[in-house]
Design a protein around this motif. Structure first.
Motif, short mmCIF file in Angstrom:
data_model
loop_
_atom_site.label_atom_id
_atom_site.label_comp_id
_atom_site.label_asym_id
_atom_site.label_seq_id
_atom_site.Cartn_x
_atom_site.Cartn_y
_atom_site.Cartn_z
N ALA A 28 13.94 7.04 10.67
CA ALA A 28 13.67 5.85 10.04
C ALA A 28 14.98 4.69 9.87
O ALA A 28 16.16 5.27 9.76
CB ALA A 28 13.34 6.20 8.59
N THR A 30 17.25 2.21 7.68
CA THR A 30 17.82 2.43 6.43
C THR A 30 17.50 1.15 5.92
O THR A 30 17.27 -0.06 6.49
CB THR A 30 19.35 2.47 6.75
N ALA A 31 17.60 1.11 4.74
CA ALA A 31 17.56 -0.03 3.84
C ALA A 31 18.43 -1.23 4.20
O ALA A 31 18.18 -2.41 4.35
CB ALA A 31 17.72 0.36 2.30
N SER A 42 10.42 -4.34 3.01
CA SER A 42 10.86 -2.91 3.54
C SER A 42 11.96 -2.35 2.75
O SER A 42 12.03 -1.10 2.55
CB SER A 42 11.15 -3.05 4.83
N SER A 46 11.37 1.27 1.12
CA SER A 46 12.57 2.30 1.59
C SER A 46 13.11 2.94 0.34
O SER A 46 13.15 4.04 0.35
CB SER A 46 13.49 1.75 2.49
N ARG A 50 11.82 6.88 -1.31
CA ARG A 50 13.05 7.96 -1.52
C ARG A 50 13.33 8.23 -2.82
O ARG A 50 14.22 9.01 -3.07
CB ARG A 50 14.22 7.60 -0.59
#
Length: 126
Positions: A28, A30-31, A42, A46, A50
């Motif tokens: 994935a 990352t932020a 997003s 994200s 998490r």
């Protein structure tokens, strides 16, 4: 099917779920990748999915054009997914620490209890 076989099948399924989640997390974005792209929805999603605490605009001071409303919308969606008590045991079992983001939700107590059960089991297996 005897109980020993059922326990073994459940253990294998648990291991496969944890492995799949780890692979997905590794693949994935990352932020920070989303922030660089200006995709604040997003970034929030994200963080939320998490189980990370909600950030403030000050946390993104190195980025231009922070949209805190988009971040908040994405974060809410992510937290709603994360706080599903049906997944809490797996989160705890994976050794992921719970940072309290589900407090105040309808299923917060059930989530916390299931996470704790998984966390306790993960500590026994170390």
């Amino acid at each position: 099917m005897n109980i020993k076989n059922m326990v073994t099948i459940k253990s294998v399924k648990t291991i496969l779920v944890v492995f799949a989640l780890a692979v997905l997390a590794a693949c994935a974005n990352t932020a920070e990748d989303f922030a660089k792209a200006g995709d604040w929805t997003s970034v929030g999603y994200s963080d939320g999915v998490r189980g990370k605490p909600h950030r403030t605009a000050g946390d993104f001071k190195e980025y231009d054009g922070v949209n805190v409303n988009d971040y908040a919308d994405g974060y809410l969606k992510g937290v709603q997914e994360y706080c599903n008590p049906n997944h809490a045991y797996q989160i705890g079992l994976s050794g992921s620490y719970y940072e309290g983001v589900c407090e105040g939700t309808a299923d917060s107590q059930k989530f916390r209890m299931e996470w704790q059960r998984g966390w306790n089991d993960s500590q026994l297996n170390q």
